[in-house]
Write a protein that holds these residues in place. Structure first.
Motif, mmCIF file in Angstrom:
data_model
loop_
_atom_site.group_PDB
_atom_site.id
_atom_site.type_symbol
_atom_site.label_atom_id
_atom_site.label_comp_id
_atom_site.label_asym_id
_atom_site.label_seq_id
_atom_site.Cartn_x
_atom_site.Cartn_y
_atom_site.Cartn_z
ATOM 1 N N LEU A 91 0.807 -1.226 0.000
ATOM 2 C CA LEU A 91 0.000 0.000 0.000
ATOM 3 C C LEU A 91 0.839 1.274 0.000
ATOM 4 O O LEU A 91 0.382 2.320 -0.481
ATOM 5 C CB LEU A 91 -0.937 -0.005 1.218
ATOM 6 C CG LEU A 91 -1.919 -1.167 1.319
ATOM 7 C CD1 LEU A 91 -2.797 -1.027 2.551
ATOM 8 C CD2 LEU A 91 -2.787 -1.238 0.064
ATOM 9 N N ALA A 92 2.041 1.211 0.542
ATOM 10 C CA ALA A 92 2.853 2.427 0.656
ATOM 11 C C ALA A 92 3.408 2.886 -0.690
ATOM 12 O O ALA A 92 3.743 4.073 -0.866
ATOM 13 C CB ALA A 92 3.992 2.195 1.644
ATOM 14 N N ARG A 93 3.494 1.991 -1.647
ATOM 15 C CA ARG A 93 4.085 2.352 -2.944
ATOM 16 C C ARG A 93 3.272 3.417 -3.680
ATOM 17 O O ARG A 93 3.853 4.416 -4.161
ATOM 18 C CB ARG A 93 4.248 1.108 -3.806
ATOM 19 C CG ARG A 93 5.294 0.135 -3.267
ATOM 20 C CD ARG A 93 5.399 -1.112 -4.132
ATOM 21 N NE ARG A 93 6.387 -2.050 -3.607
ATOM 22 C CZ ARG A 93 6.653 -3.234 -4.133
ATOM 23 N NH1 ARG A 93 6.001 -3.622 -5.239
ATOM 24 N NH2 ARG A 93 7.563 -4.026 -3.592
ATOM 25 N N PRO A 94 1.959 3.264 -3.817
ATOM 26 C CA PRO A 94 1.188 4.342 -4.480
ATOM 27 C C PRO A 94 1.275 5.672 -3.732
ATOM 28 O O PRO A 94 1.293 6.740 -4.371
ATOM 29 C CB PRO A 94 -0.247 3.795 -4.468
ATOM 30 C CG PRO A 94 -0.094 2.312 -4.361
ATOM 31 C CD PRO A 94 1.116 2.096 -3.513
ATOM 32 N N ARG A 95 1.324 5.614 -2.410
ATOM 33 C CA ARG A 95 1.428 6.864 -1.644
ATOM 34 C C ARG A 95 2.773 7.537 -1.907
ATOM 35 O O ARG A 95 2.859 8.767 -2.032
ATOM 36 C CB ARG A 95 1.269 6.587 -0.141
ATOM 37 C CG ARG A 95 -0.105 6.101 0.265
ATOM 38 C CD ARG A 95 -0.351 6.331 1.762
ATOM 39 N NE ARG A 95 0.657 5.679 2.590
ATOM 40 C CZ ARG A 95 0.582 4.433 3.027
ATOM 41 N NH1 ARG A 95 -0.462 3.675 2.680
ATOM 42 N NH2 ARG A 95 1.532 3.928 3.787
ATOM 43 N N LYS A 96 3.814 6.731 -1.995
ATOM 44 C CA LYS A 96 5.138 7.291 -2.276
ATOM 45 C C LYS A 96 5.169 7.937 -3.658
ATOM 46 O O LYS A 96 5.722 9.041 -3.838
ATOM 47 C CB LYS A 96 6.189 6.189 -2.186
ATOM 48 C CG LYS A 96 7.611 6.688 -2.397
ATOM 49 C CD LYS A 96 8.612 5.550 -2.257
ATOM 50 C CE LYS A 96 10.028 6.067 -2.486
ATOM 51 N NZ LYS A 96 11.034 4.974 -2.386
ATOM 52 N N ALA A 97 4.548 7.271 -4.629
ATOM 53 C CA ALA A 97 4.498 7.827 -5.987
ATOM 54 C C ALA A 97 3.691 9.123 -6.020
ATOM 55 O O ALA A 97 4.054 10.093 -6.700
ATOM 56 C CB ALA A 97 3.887 6.804 -6.948
ATOM 57 N N ALA A 98 2.603 9.160 -5.262
ATOM 58 C CA ALA A 98 1.775 10.361 -5.208
ATOM 59 C C ALA A 98 2.532 11.522 -4.583
ATOM 60 O O ALA A 98 2.415 12.675 -5.019
ATOM 61 C CB ALA A 98 0.493 10.059 -4.431
ATOM 62 N N LEU A 99 3.320 11.243 -3.545
ATOM 63 C CA LEU A 99 4.114 12.291 -2.900
ATOM 64 C C LEU A 99 5.183 12.829 -3.847
ATOM 65 O O LEU A 99 5.445 14.047 -3.876
ATOM 66 C CB LEU A 99 4.767 11.736 -1.625
ATOM 67 C CG LEU A 99 3.828 11.464 -0.456
ATOM 68 C CD1 LEU A 99 4.547 10.712 0.653
ATOM 69 C CD2 LEU A 99 3.258 12.773 0.081
ATOM 70 N N GLU A 100 5.789 11.940 -4.614
ATOM 71 C CA GLU A 100 6.791 12.389 -5.592
ATOM 72 C C GLU A 100 6.147 13.264 -6.672
ATOM 73 O O GLU A 100 6.736 14.258 -7.121
ATOM 74 C CB GLU A 100 7.471 11.173 -6.225
ATOM 75 C CG GLU A 100 8.352 10.402 -5.254
ATOM 76 C CD GLU A 100 8.929 9.143 -5.878
ATOM 77 O OE1 GLU A 100 8.499 8.784 -7.005
ATOM 78 O OE2 GLU A 100 9.799 8.518 -5.253
ATOM 79 N N ALA A 101 4.909 12.906 -7.058
ATOM 80 C CA ALA A 101 4.200 13.708 -8.058
ATOM 81 C C ALA A 101 3.878 15.090 -7.509
ATOM 82 O O ALA A 101 3.959 16.104 -8.242
ATOM 83 C CB ALA A 101 2.914 12.985 -8.469
ATOM 84 N N GLY A 124 -0.310 11.436 1.009
ATOM 85 C CA GLY A 124 0.321 10.452 1.896
ATOM 86 C C GLY A 124 -0.587 9.894 2.976
ATOM 87 O O GLY A 124 -0.109 9.169 3.856
ATOM 88 N N ARG A 125 -1.882 10.218 2.900
ATOM 89 C CA ARG A 125 -2.808 9.763 3.948
ATOM 90 C C ARG A 125 -2.922 8.241 3.943
ATOM 91 O O ARG A 125 -3.167 7.622 2.921
ATOM 92 C CB ARG A 125 -4.183 10.392 3.759
ATOM 93 C CG ARG A 125 -5.169 10.020 4.872
ATOM 94 C CD ARG A 125 -6.497 10.736 4.723
ATOM 95 N NE ARG A 125 -6.327 12.170 4.974
ATOM 96 C CZ ARG A 125 -6.513 13.112 4.070
ATOM 97 N NH1 ARG A 125 -6.864 12.772 2.821
ATOM 98 N NH2 ARG A 125 -6.343 14.383 4.358
ATOM 99 N N GLU A 126 -2.747 7.636 5.121
ATOM 100 C CA GLU A 126 -2.846 6.181 5.267
ATOM 101 C C GLU A 126 -4.297 5.773 5.506
ATOM 102 O O GLU A 126 -5.069 6.536 6.093
ATOM 103 C CB GLU A 126 -1.994 5.698 6.441
ATOM 104 C CG GLU A 126 -0.508 5.969 6.281
ATOM 105 C CD GLU A 126 0.260 5.597 7.532
ATOM 106 O OE1 GLU A 126 -0.374 5.536 8.616
ATOM 107 O OE2 GLU A 126 1.476 5.385 7.440
ATOM 108 N N PRO A 127 -4.687 4.569 5.073
ATOM 109 C CA PRO A 127 -6.025 4.063 5.422
ATOM 110 C C PRO A 127 -6.195 4.005 6.940
ATOM 111 O O PRO A 127 -5.220 3.794 7.678
ATOM 112 C CB PRO A 127 -6.032 2.652 4.808
ATOM 113 C CG PRO A 127 -5.001 2.700 3.725
ATOM 114 C CD PRO A 127 -3.944 3.641 4.209
ATOM 115 N N VAL A 128 -7.425 4.187 7.389
ATOM 116 C CA VAL A 128 -7.702 4.209 8.833
ATOM 117 C C VAL A 128 -7.228 2.923 9.504
ATOM 118 O O VAL A 128 -6.636 2.952 10.586
ATOM 119 C CB VAL A 128 -9.212 4.419 9.085
ATOM 120 C CG1 VAL A 128 -9.516 4.301 10.574
ATOM 121 C CG2 VAL A 128 -9.646 5.775 8.550
#
Length: 281
Positions: free
Chosen positions: A27-37, A64-68
């Protein structure tokens, strides 16, 4: 039905740990990509610094918001892991629910149990994986009795594997030798119904409580302790269901050695007391 706290705690640690691991690996991979964007997008904007900083912070927070569920898992896992390690391998607290160990332990005493004295055991399964020491006569031990394998009991170790135990009219004999008894008092004063006395087993002295008239389990009995088992008795000899009633305790049912009282609390509506704090004899 009793609640299996070790199983519940083990499952809680596994579930929260697996959620954290899954988040880290997947799950952290898409968040990391979004932060880089977000970083790339804001590096090209030409806006005022203060506005840019506010917008940038909001965009980063959203990306970077994580699921609850992940947030809760990451919050609870470290705490659960610490409790799991302490409770499973080091020290576990217990509350005394009955008077079977009076006068050594009273109803409402909170005690600490050493989980590694008799060997390191796997949580839930309770199988020994690292031998350390074996129970000794006179130890106060927590275990699972054969008739209630999911319920914690606490009694004193009287017989080791191979021992011949006799208990006749309050006289305890181990391998043909009578356990010395020394009278302390007959109580209540003026109209006594029981007596307090000290017994000494293998150099360990402790106090026992015996009715003036022996109860059914104290009149006559002889037992040979099987290999890999221990003979347990409560210090309140006439008010304790123990190995005299339901047999010897397997070494696979051992939980740990009780070593200290840290608090006494009669009920929810009373105040805790620390007058009885100390080492368990």
């Amino acid at each position: 039905m009793s609640i299996n706290l070790p199983l519940i705690l083990t499952l809680a640690v596994l579930i929260t740990g697996l959620i954290w691991l899954y988040d880290t690996l997947v799950l952290a991979r898409p968040r990391k990509a979004a932060l880089e964007a977000v970083d790339q997008q804001f590096s090209k904007l030409n806006i005022a610094d203060d506005q840019k900083q506010v917008a940038y912070a909001e965009a980063q927070q959203a990306a970077g918001r994580e699921p609850v569920l992940v947030e809760y898992a990451k919050s609870f896992f470290p705490v659960l892991l610490v409790v799991f390690v302490l409770r499973s391998f080091l020290v576990e607290p217990f509350q005394i629910p009955s008077g079977s160990m009076e006068p050594t332990l009273d109803v409402g005493d909170f005690i600490l149990v050493n989980k590694y004295t008799y060997g390191i055991r796997l949580p839930v399964l309770n199988n020994e994986v690292i031998p350390v020491n074996e129970p000794e006569r006179g130890d106060v031990m927590v275990f699972f009795p054969p008739h209630q394998p999911d319920t914690y009991f606490i009694k004193r170790v009287i017989g080791l594997p191979g021992d011949l135990i006799s208990y006749n009219n309050h006289v305890l004999t181990i391998n043909g030798e009578v356990v010395p008894e020394k009278l302390i008092a007959e109580l209540p004063a003026g109209n006594p119904t029981y007596r307090l006395a000290t017994e000494t087993i293998d150099g360990k002295e402790f106090t026992v409580k015996k009715d003036l008239t022996p109860g059914g389990l104290s009149v006559r009995g002889t037992w040979r302790v099987p290999a890999g088992h221990y003979f347990m008795m409560g210090d309140n000899r006439d008010n304790s269901a123990d190995s005299r009633a339901w047999g010897e305790v397997s070494e696979n049912a051992i939980v740990g050695k009780a070593f200290a009282v840290w608090m006494h609390w009669d009920s929810f509506f009373s105040l805790p007391s620390f007058d009885s704090v100390g080492k368990i004899q």
